[in-house]
Design a protein around this motif. Structure first.
Motif, PDB file in Angstrom:
ATOM      1  N   THR A 142      34.208  40.290  19.180  1.00 18.15           N
ATOM      2  CA  THR A 142      33.684  41.490  18.578  1.00 18.15           C
ATOM      3  C   THR A 142      34.201  42.343  17.620  1.00 18.15           C
ATOM      4  N   GLY A 143      35.798  42.555  17.941  1.00 14.09           N
ATOM      5  CA  GLY A 143      36.375  43.273  16.793  1.00 14.09           C
ATOM      6  C   GLY A 143      36.812  42.394  15.694  1.00 14.09           C
ATOM      7  N   GLY A 144      36.686  41.043  15.493  1.00 16.79           N
ATOM      8  CA  GLY A 144      37.073  40.335  14.338  1.00 16.79           C
ATOM      9  C   GLY A 144      37.604  39.245  14.871  1.00 16.79           C
ATOM     10  N   GLY A 145      37.682  37.981  14.281  1.00 14.67           N
ATOM     11  CA  GLY A 145      38.569  36.996  14.497  1.00 14.67           C
ATOM     12  C   GLY A 145      37.979  35.968  15.541  1.00 14.67           C
ATOM     13  N   LEU A 146      38.715  34.725  15.827  1.00 17.20           N
ATOM     14  CA  LEU A 146      38.238  33.707  16.797  1.00 17.20           C
ATOM     15  C   LEU A 146      39.256  33.713  17.780  1.00 17.20           C
ATOM     16  N   VAL A 147      38.680  33.297  19.100  1.00 16.46           N
ATOM     17  CA  VAL A 147      39.484  33.099  20.280  1.00 16.46           C
ATOM     18  C   VAL A 147      39.307  31.930  20.802  1.00 16.46           C
ATOM     19  N   PHE A 148      40.397  31.091  21.090  1.00 19.41           N
ATOM     20  CA  PHE A 148      40.115  29.781  21.884  1.00 19.41           C
ATOM     21  C   PHE A 148      41.119  29.523  22.609  1.00 19.41           C
ATOM     22  N   CYS A 149      41.292  28.365  23.541  1.00 17.44           N
ATOM     23  CA  CYS A 149      42.333  28.338  24.713  1.00 17.44           C
ATOM     24  C   CYS A 149      43.255  27.677  23.987  1.00 17.44           C
ATOM     25  N   GLY A 150      44.572  28.298  24.362  1.00 15.10           N
ATOM     26  CA  GLY A 150      45.919  27.866  23.596  1.00 15.10           C
ATOM     27  C   GLY A 150      46.693  26.842  24.731  1.00 15.10           C
ATOM     28  N   ARG A 151      47.950  26.485  24.156  1.00 11.55           N
ATOM     29  CA  ARG A 151      48.956  25.838  24.955  1.00 11.55           C
ATOM     30  C   ARG A 151      50.268  26.507  24.866  1.00 11.55           C
ATOM     31  N   ARG A 152      50.247  27.578  25.783  1.00 12.89           N
ATOM     32  CA  ARG A 152      51.599  28.302  25.739  1.00 12.89           C
ATOM     33  C   ARG A 152      52.555  28.212  26.876  1.00 12.89           C
ATOM     34  N   ASP A 153      51.832  27.723  28.057  1.00 12.67           N
ATOM     35  CA  ASP A 153      52.433  27.298  29.475  1.00 12.67           C
ATOM     36  C   ASP A 153      51.544  26.512  30.343  1.00 12.67           C
ATOM     37  N   GLY A 154      51.890  26.218  31.298  1.00 13.45           N
ATOM     38  CA  GLY A 154      50.996  25.505  32.166  1.00 13.45           C
ATOM     39  C   GLY A 154      50.024  26.109  32.769  1.00 13.45           C
ATOM     40  N   GLY A 155      49.648  27.599  32.454  1.00 10.88           N
ATOM     41  CA  GLY A 155      48.640  28.287  32.996  1.00 10.88           C
ATOM     42  C   GLY A 155      47.554  28.634  32.117  1.00 10.88           C
ATOM     43  N   THR A 156      46.793  29.610  32.305  1.00 11.63           N
ATOM     44  CA  THR A 156      45.799  29.931  31.464  1.00 11.63           C
ATOM     45  C   THR A 156      46.443  30.741  30.180  1.00 11.63           C
ATOM     46  N   SER A 157      46.056  30.317  28.948  1.00 13.69           N
ATOM     47  CA  SER A 157      46.280  30.996  27.931  1.00 13.69           C
ATOM     48  C   SER A 157      45.415  30.898  26.813  1.00 13.69           C
ATOM     49  N   PHE A 158      45.561  31.937  25.808  1.00 19.85           N
ATOM     50  CA  PHE A 158      44.415  31.893  24.808  1.00 19.85           C
ATOM     51  C   PHE A 158      44.948  32.329  23.435  1.00 19.85           C
ATOM     52  N   GLU A 159      44.439  32.038  22.347  1.00 16.80           N
ATOM     53  CA  GLU A 159      44.979  32.535  21.108  1.00 16.80           C
ATOM     54  C   GLU A 159      43.909  33.327  20.561  1.00 16.80           C
ATOM     55  N   TRP A 160      44.061  34.516  19.894  1.00 18.26           N
ATOM     56  CA  TRP A 160      42.980  35.435  19.301  1.00 18.26           C
ATOM     57  C   TRP A 160      43.414  35.558  17.737  1.00 18.26           C
TER      58      TRP A 160
END
Length: 308
Positions: A142-160
């Motif tokens: 809503t504030g702008g941009g795109l959000v998708f699932c990331g690959r930073r560690d073995g758990g839950t992470s996202f890229e905005w």
């Protein structure tokens, strides 16, 4: 307990501000069909706003780059990477455009990003971005941009991914680049091309499990991937290593057992307790996993965490 488990606290929800190393906007009537024939993952998903992580290979199946591909429409596709360069990906694609209606625009300088992970990441994103993506999709914040699932560690992470003119939301623990590197290495996630590059096969770093489709149609390097799947094994493997009471060595560096070269240290970062952790490409032939490795003859102090 995994010997890497003390490197970072999985109970902390964190964020990190960074810039993508590549943000390409691919447009034109043939954009999707062209990328479908180049990327290692299926891009014709039934999901309206689809996201996929995969690789860009050469004819021999070696890894040139990795990226996320976000399909907005058939003629508007985003290629985003956090370790591979825009120039490498763009040149790789431009080399195969013949009569296709495809335009590749490097907009890397126009975007920055926030990586967020941990148990409260979804709740934080819903509060500040107004949306949380499911696996295989991206959403518009809503504030702008795109959000998708990331690959930073073995758990839950996202890229905005945010326009460079949009500020980064406050809140959460801000972690450093070294913190991110510790999380990545402790989890065993390869960085392309540092850990897996143009001399390496995806299978040597475990990227075949997350970045290769064996059911889609042809793409560059697909025949090699099919043969490797049939063989079921490779001669080298990327593994996690660590050393206690030693400073971080310059990488890449050769690794020895006795006088025999058995691998190469590709990544390394301080572990926060006087030693370091790293990722090393090692041979599976003639290696003794129980014996330490040495960056130079006679000084063996690097321990293998994983069995290749």
């Amino acid at each position: 307990m995994d010997k890497m488990s003390q490197i970072f606290d999985p109970s902390i929800t964190w964020k990190s501000s960074n810039w993508p190393t590549a943000c390409l906007h691919v447009t034109g009537e043939d954009a999707l069909s062209f990328l479908q024939g180049q990327f290692t993952q299926e891009l014709r998903s039934p999901i309206p706003l689809a996201a996929a992580y995969g690789l860009w290979l050469n004819q021999k199946g070696k890894v040139l780059a990795d990226s996320f591909v976000l399909r907005e429409t058939a003629d508007s596709v985003w290629i985003i990477s956090f370790s591979s360069s825009a120039a490498v990906i763009s040149e790789r694609l431009e080399a195969y455009i013949i009569a296709d209606d495809v335009v590749i625009t490097d907009v890397s300088a126009d975007w920055h990003s926030v990586a967020v992970g941990g148990p409260e990441a979804e709740a934080w994103l819903m509060q500040v971005a107004g949306a949380v993506p499911a696996a295989g999709e991206f959403v518009r914040a809503t504030g702008g941009g795109l959000v998708f699932c990331g690959r930073r560690d073995g758990g839950t992470s996202f890229e905005w991914l945010l326009p460079s003119t949009v500020g980064i939301s406050a809140g959460l623990v801000e972690v450093s680049a070294d913190d991110l590197e510790r999380m990545r290495i402790a989890t065993g996630l390869p960085r392309v091309p540092q850990d897996i590059g143009s001399g390496d096969l995806p299978n040597e770093g475990g990227l075949d499990a997350v970045g290769i489709s064996y059911t889609k149609g042809c793409y560059l390097g697909q025949e090699v991937m099919a043969r490797l799947k049939a063989m079921g094994t490779v001669r080298r493997r990327l593994v996690r290593v660590r050393a206690e009471g030693r400073g971080v060595p310059a990488v890449p560096c050769a690794l020895l057992q006795g006088e025999k070269r058995v691998g190469e240290l590709r990544s390394a970062v301080a572990d926060g307790s006087g030693g370091f952790i790293g990722l090393a490409m090692v041979t599976k032939l003639g290696l003794d996993p129980a014996q330490p490795l040495a960056p130079e003859p006679g000084d063996a102090f690097i321990e293998l965490i994983d069995t290749p």
